[in-house]
Design a protein around this motif. Sequence first.
Motif, short mmCIF file in Angstrom:
data_model
loop_
_atom_site.label_atom_id
_atom_site.label_comp_id
_atom_site.label_asym_id
_atom_site.label_seq_id
_atom_site.Cartn_x
_atom_site.Cartn_y
_atom_site.Cartn_z
N ASN A 105 0.82 -1.22 0.00
CA ASN A 105 0.00 0.00 0.00
C ASN A 105 0.86 1.28 0.00
O ASN A 105 0.42 2.33 0.44
N ASN A 106 2.10 1.12 -0.45
CA ASN A 106 3.05 2.24 -0.48
C ASN A 106 3.30 2.82 0.91
O ASN A 106 3.55 4.01 1.08
N TRP A 107 3.23 1.95 1.94
CA TRP A 107 3.45 2.38 3.32
C TRP A 107 4.94 2.47 3.67
O TRP A 107 5.27 2.92 4.77
N GLN A 108 5.81 1.99 2.82
CA GLN A 108 7.27 2.07 3.02
C GLN A 108 7.79 1.17 4.14
O GLN A 108 8.89 1.37 4.63
N LEU A 111 -6.56 -8.39 5.54
CA LEU A 111 -6.07 -8.07 6.88
C LEU A 111 -4.56 -7.95 6.81
O LEU A 111 -3.90 -8.84 6.26
N VAL A 112 -4.02 -6.86 7.35
CA VAL A 112 -2.59 -6.56 7.19
C VAL A 112 -1.96 -6.29 8.55
O VAL A 112 -2.45 -5.47 9.32
N ILE A 113 -0.84 -6.98 8.82
CA ILE A 113 -0.10 -6.82 10.07
C ILE A 113 1.30 -6.32 9.75
O ILE A 113 1.97 -6.85 8.87
N VAL A 114 1.73 -5.28 10.49
CA VAL A 114 3.03 -4.66 10.25
C VAL A 114 3.93 -4.90 11.47
O VAL A 114 3.72 -4.27 12.52
N LEU A 158 3.29 8.44 10.26
CA LEU A 158 4.20 7.41 10.78
C LEU A 158 4.38 6.22 9.85
O LEU A 158 5.05 5.25 10.22
N THR A 159 3.79 6.24 8.66
CA THR A 159 3.98 5.10 7.76
C THR A 159 5.46 4.97 7.41
O THR A 159 6.16 5.96 7.18
N GLY A 160 5.93 3.75 7.40
CA GLY A 160 7.32 3.46 7.07
C GLY A 160 8.29 3.61 8.22
O GLY A 160 9.47 3.28 8.09
N LYS A 161 7.82 4.10 9.37
CA LYS A 161 8.72 4.35 10.49
C LYS A 161 8.72 3.19 11.48
O LYS A 161 7.75 2.44 11.59
N SER A 162 9.82 3.06 12.20
CA SER A 162 9.90 2.13 13.34
C SER A 162 10.81 2.77 14.37
O SER A 162 11.61 3.68 14.05
N PHE A 163 10.68 2.30 15.61
CA PHE A 163 11.37 2.96 16.71
C PHE A 163 12.06 1.94 17.60
O PHE A 163 11.58 0.81 17.77
N PHE A 205 0.70 4.51 15.53
CA PHE A 205 0.63 4.15 14.11
C PHE A 205 -0.80 4.10 13.59
O PHE A 205 -1.03 4.12 12.39
N GLY A 206 -1.78 3.99 14.51
CA GLY A 206 -3.16 3.78 14.10
C GLY A 206 -3.51 2.31 14.15
O GLY A 206 -2.82 1.49 14.76
#
Length: 492
Positions: A35-38, A52-55, A79-84, A98-99
């Motif tokens: 979905n182009n979420w990076q 159903l999508v899990i990141v 925050l799409t594409g980000k991680s911490f 992230f939602g």
Amino acid sequence: MESFKIFVLSIILSLGIIDGYSQTDSNISIINNYNNWQWDSVFVAKNKFISLVIVPKAAGRILEYNLGNDKSLWVNPKLTGKSFAPTDKVKRSEWRNFGGYRLVPLPVGNCSVDKNGNKTKRWPPPAIIGDSPYKTWISEDSNGNQTIEVESGIQDLPVPSFDRKSQEFIFPNKIDEQLQYKRSLFIKEGTSLVHIKHTLINKGDKPVKRGIMTSSQHISRSKPELTDGQNYVAYIPFSERYKLPNGKQYEITTTPELRWRYINKNRLPLDKNNPEHVKKYFNHGTNWTGEVAPGIFEVHYDYYMMGGLHIISSDSWVCYVNKTNNTAFAKILEPYNSKLDYEFGTNISIYSSGLETGYLETEVRTPLYDLQPGKKFNYIEIHAAAKVPSLPIISINKTGIITSKLSVLNNTINGKYGVFINGYALLKLYSKSGILIESIKIKNVNPLESFILNESIKQNSEIVHIKLFVVDMNQSEHLLDSYTCKKSNSNN
């Protein structure tokens, strides 16, 4: 030989295994930049009806649960594409929201420490379990269902808090608790049903009393520039037999003063000398619609609101509905148990959030369990989606949604539904003693199409009980609704 093939084909067609009743196998894939979420390594589960999508990098959150092309979940575009990095050294302004579908440990009020060393609430909530990367993998359960598994890191409690006056973090003197969260889910074949098992494990060396709150952050506007929150609603069943600890049927978690301050700070300047402002904004909010059908409470999203509703779901479900496309996303819960302990005494809360672009939350609260070191508890949820022909929603079961219950008038059987199962609708008419008088195959049904029943039957005074089933491709019958005639004839 050719005649035998024709015979077999006729049997298959008569059983409804081809065309409308054919079942599309669920499949799970791992996709980069979905979905182009990076994000890379995104887990995507799909069948004919839902996706159903899990990141994993977004704390294992479910960031998509769609019925066809219709979405239920809000995703934070910032925050799409980000991680911490997995750390609880975070300030209030650094909540990595992230939602989607998230969780927090319960109770929320004792997860941190203040400057005096007392247990207190912290916002953002504990981050290792809430917004740090999760381990994620594909597995198979004992029934052969392909599952997606997620696992958090070890969450230490209490977490540090940030003191705005000193501009320093306050750290606990010791770690009292260690928790780990796991989730396993699968899509039920030929349905829009998602079976979810939550697990919370006490990984520490002391007893704890904990639960979890799972929360879906739902879409609350049809376009970014619109504030049409009245089109995005939640329905909750309630009963006089279940009251909150304060004896009330429900409780709104904001006050007129708090609402006024929020609007004045975040939305527009207000003047208490302006009667129009006072009338419009000095209240608990106008989105708590109240009882819209017997025993059914409705809430809609309000952009000028930051507050929630506590209420007990008496029939173990809650449902979010997008009125612009009549799409319903339901959650079926474990039954409320008045003998168990719940934070705030409730198993359901609805929250209207003005953060970011705004979203409506349906929150499921598990009981608080006493866990010895190394012990765990499991909690089962079922999520399901369907198109519905009307509102409000008055009942939900594992077969579908009821918006108008079975009724009989002038030898015509009526009802309005959304269904979770691909198959066909079947009416069964019974005598007072339970003897089957007649079976009537109605039509093909599936989650992508609402179902209105309007079936004429021959007058027969022996008909007393009427049951409506959905029959799946395996010819298993799933009860959707039932009706008992007030008199022993079909004219009632």
